[in-house]
Design a protein around this motif. Sequence first.
Motif, PDB file in Angstrom:
ATOM      1  N   PHE A  10       0.852  -1.184   0.000  1.00 24.31           N
ATOM      2  CA  PHE A  10       0.000   0.000   0.000  1.00 24.31           C
ATOM      3  C   PHE A  10       0.891   1.238   0.000  1.00 24.31           C
ATOM      4  N   ASP A  11       0.377   2.349  -0.473  1.00 16.83           N
ATOM      5  CA  ASP A  11       1.176   3.580  -0.536  1.00 16.83           C
ATOM      6  C   ASP A  11       1.698   3.955   0.850  1.00 16.83           C
ATOM      7  N   LEU A  12       0.841   3.847   1.846  1.00 14.87           N
ATOM      8  CA  LEU A  12       1.213   4.080   3.241  1.00 14.87           C
ATOM      9  C   LEU A  12       0.696   2.905   4.058  1.00 14.87           C
ATOM     10  N   GLU A  13       1.555   2.407   4.943  1.00 16.88           N
ATOM     11  CA  GLU A  13       1.174   1.241   5.724  1.00 16.88           C
ATOM     12  C   GLU A  13       1.891   1.304   7.071  1.00 16.88           C
ATOM     13  N   SER A  14       1.172   0.982   8.116  1.00 17.16           N
ATOM     14  CA  SER A  14       1.799   0.977   9.443  1.00 17.16           C
ATOM     15  C   SER A  14       2.887  -0.097   9.497  1.00 17.16           C
ATOM     16  N   VAL A  15       3.952   0.217  10.222  1.00 16.78           N
ATOM     17  CA  VAL A  15       5.001  -0.779  10.453  1.00 16.78           C
ATOM     18  C   VAL A  15       4.424  -1.912  11.293  1.00 16.78           C
ATOM     19  N   ALA A  16       3.613  -1.559  12.282  1.00 14.08           N
ATOM     20  CA  ALA A  16       2.925  -2.578  13.091  1.00 14.08           C
ATOM     21  C   ALA A  16       1.867  -3.239  12.204  1.00 14.08           C
ATOM     22  N   PRO A  17       1.909  -4.537  12.059  1.00 14.12           N
ATOM     23  CA  PRO A  17       0.973  -5.226  11.168  1.00 14.12           C
ATOM     24  C   PRO A  17      -0.489  -4.979  11.554  1.00 14.12           C
ATOM     25  N   GLY A  18      -1.306  -4.731  10.522  1.00 12.48           N
ATOM     26  CA  GLY A  18      -2.745  -4.659  10.717  1.00 12.48           C
ATOM     27  C   GLY A  18      -3.301  -3.381  11.302  1.00 12.48           C
ATOM     28  N   ASP A  19      -2.510  -2.334  11.420  1.00  9.29           N
ATOM     29  CA  ASP A  19      -3.015  -1.101  12.022  1.00  9.29           C
ATOM     30  C   ASP A  19      -3.587  -0.147  10.964  1.00  9.29           C
ATOM     31  N   THR A  35     -11.532  -0.065  -3.832  1.00  7.78           N
ATOM     32  CA  THR A  35     -11.680  -1.498  -4.078  1.00  7.78           C
ATOM     33  C   THR A  35     -10.440  -2.268  -3.627  1.00  7.78           C
ATOM     34  N   ARG A  36      -9.271  -1.732  -3.918  1.00  9.48           N
ATOM     35  CA  ARG A  36      -8.025  -2.404  -3.504  1.00  9.48           C
ATOM     36  C   ARG A  36      -7.968  -2.551  -1.982  1.00  9.48           C
ATOM     37  N   LEU A  37      -8.294  -1.470  -1.268  1.00  5.08           N
ATOM     38  CA  LEU A  37      -8.303  -1.544   0.194  1.00  5.08           C
ATOM     39  C   LEU A  37      -9.373  -2.519   0.693  1.00  5.08           C
ATOM     40  N   ALA A  38     -10.544  -2.490   0.068  1.00  2.00           N
ATOM     41  CA  ALA A  38     -11.634  -3.376   0.492  1.00  2.00           C
ATOM     42  C   ALA A  38     -11.268  -4.844   0.294  1.00  2.00           C
ATOM     43  N   GLU A  39     -10.533  -5.136  -0.765  1.00  2.00           N
ATOM     44  CA  GLU A  39     -10.212  -6.528  -1.077  1.00  2.00           C
ATOM     45  C   GLU A  39      -8.907  -7.010  -0.454  1.00  2.00           C
ATOM     46  N   LYS A  40      -7.927  -6.121  -0.315  1.00  2.00           N
ATOM     47  CA  LYS A  40      -6.583  -6.568   0.078  1.00  2.00           C
ATOM     48  C   LYS A  40      -6.138  -6.069   1.452  1.00  2.00           C
ATOM     49  N   ALA A  41      -6.921  -5.199   2.083  1.00  2.00           N
ATOM     50  CA  ALA A  41      -6.531  -4.655   3.392  1.00  2.00           C
ATOM     51  C   ALA A  41      -7.567  -4.983   4.460  1.00  2.00           C
ATOM     52  N   THR A  42      -8.182  -6.132   4.350  1.00  2.00           N
ATOM     53  CA  THR A  42      -9.254  -6.486   5.283  1.00  2.00           C
ATOM     54  C   THR A  42      -8.757  -6.654   6.715  1.00  2.00           C
ATOM     55  N   GLN A  43      -7.473  -6.963   6.876  1.00  2.00           N
ATOM     56  CA  GLN A  43      -6.926  -7.189   8.219  1.00  2.00           C
ATOM     57  C   GLN A  43      -6.545  -5.890   8.928  1.00  2.00           C
ATOM     58  N   PHE A  44      -6.629  -4.740   8.240  1.00  4.02           N
ATOM     59  CA  PHE A  44      -6.225  -3.461   8.843  1.00  4.02           C
ATOM     60  C   PHE A  44      -7.390  -2.818   9.584  1.00  4.02           C
ATOM     61  N   LYS A  45      -7.091  -2.279  10.778  1.00  3.56           N
ATOM     62  CA  LYS A  45      -8.114  -1.603  11.585  1.00  3.56           C
ATOM     63  C   LYS A  45      -8.546  -0.277  10.964  1.00  3.56           C
ATOM     64  N   ALA A  79     -17.902   0.557   3.746  1.00  2.00           N
ATOM     65  CA  ALA A  79     -17.831   0.815   5.184  1.00  2.00           C
ATOM     66  C   ALA A  79     -16.426   0.532   5.698  1.00  2.00           C
ATOM     67  N   GLY A  80     -15.949   1.439   6.538  1.00  2.00           N
ATOM     68  CA  GLY A  80     -14.641   1.258   7.150  1.00  2.00           C
ATOM     69  C   GLY A  80     -13.480   1.827   6.358  1.00  2.00           C
ATOM     70  N   ILE A  81     -13.740   2.404   5.194  1.00  2.00           N
ATOM     71  CA  ILE A  81     -12.687   3.050   4.394  1.00  2.00           C
ATOM     72  C   ILE A  81     -13.041   4.527   4.278  1.00  2.00           C
ATOM     73  N   GLU A  82     -12.222   5.353   4.926  1.00  2.00           N
ATOM     74  CA  GLU A  82     -12.441   6.799   4.902  1.00  2.00           C
ATOM     75  C   GLU A  82     -11.729   7.416   3.707  1.00  2.00           C
ATOM     76  N   VAL A  83     -12.369   8.425   3.115  1.00  2.00           N
ATOM     77  CA  VAL A  83     -11.802   9.142   1.972  1.00  2.00           C
ATOM     78  C   VAL A  83     -11.570  10.588   2.388  1.00  2.00           C
ATOM     79  N   TRP A  84     -10.327  11.056   2.186  1.00  2.00           N
ATOM     80  CA  TRP A  84      -9.923  12.395   2.611  1.00  2.00           C
ATOM     81  C   TRP A  84      -9.304  13.166   1.454  1.00  2.00           C
ATOM     82  N   SER A  85      -9.647  14.440   1.385  1.00  2.00           N
ATOM     83  CA  SER A  85      -9.084  15.337   0.380  1.00  2.00           C
ATOM     84  C   SER A  85      -8.007  16.220   1.008  1.00  2.00           C
ATOM     85  N   LEU A  86      -6.877  16.297   0.338  1.00  2.05           N
ATOM     86  CA  LEU A  86      -5.781  17.191   0.709  1.00  2.05           C
ATOM     87  C   LEU A  86      -5.507  18.048  -0.527  1.00  2.05           C
ATOM     88  N   PRO A  87      -6.198  19.191  -0.672  1.00  4.29           N
ATOM     89  CA  PRO A  87      -6.101  19.978  -1.902  1.00  4.29           C
ATOM     90  C   PRO A  87      -4.669  20.394  -2.234  1.00  4.29           C
TER      91      PRO A  87
END
Length: 184
Positions: free
Chosen positions: A103-112, A134-144, A167-175
């Motif tokens: 993933f572009d950004l991922e916690s060093v601690a697994p699953g966070d 979709t990628r997060l929904a399918e491949k990041a299911t173990q992340f809180k 559900a569970g995937i937040e979308v944020w804009s950084l203009p």
Amino acid sequence: MAVLEITTPDALDPLARAIRAAADRTVRALGDLLASEPDSLQVLRLMKFKEIGHHPIDERRLNVIEQVNQTFTYLVTLEAARWLMARHPGLALKINLGTASGFDLESVAPGDVAAEVFAATRPVNNDKLRKDVTRLAEKATQFKHRYVFFSCPGCTLGRQTQWETVAGIEVWSLPPDTLLKGAP
């Protein structure tokens, strides 16, 4: 580009400085090009096909179009990393720039934390937002905590619930105009 691990927001500053230095070198080269080349199509051809630009982080040349694309993707990635570290105190992050796997950004601690990041002229360009969710929904299911961060002109800073389709995937804009606020 190798995977970078950071434990503090200050660790992002050298990356931001490298991105700015690459942009400065390219702008100087463009000034020279514009001063010496009267043919507008030749200028655009050179920007597209000649390696007069500079990679935002690595010490290598590339074309200006690719530099622009990578520069703003990297800037939104750094800003998203700052945001995540503020939102999740003590968070250590892996940053996967360029073609690094993961993933572009991922916690060093697994699953966070897992996050995808992009910059575009509109959130729906190339279906990038939907693909990242979709990628997060399918491949990041173990992340809180799962996020998509994007930077597009005309989008306001903050959470964009109208783009949240899973559900569970937040979308944020950084203009784009906020990307350099926290960088040296």
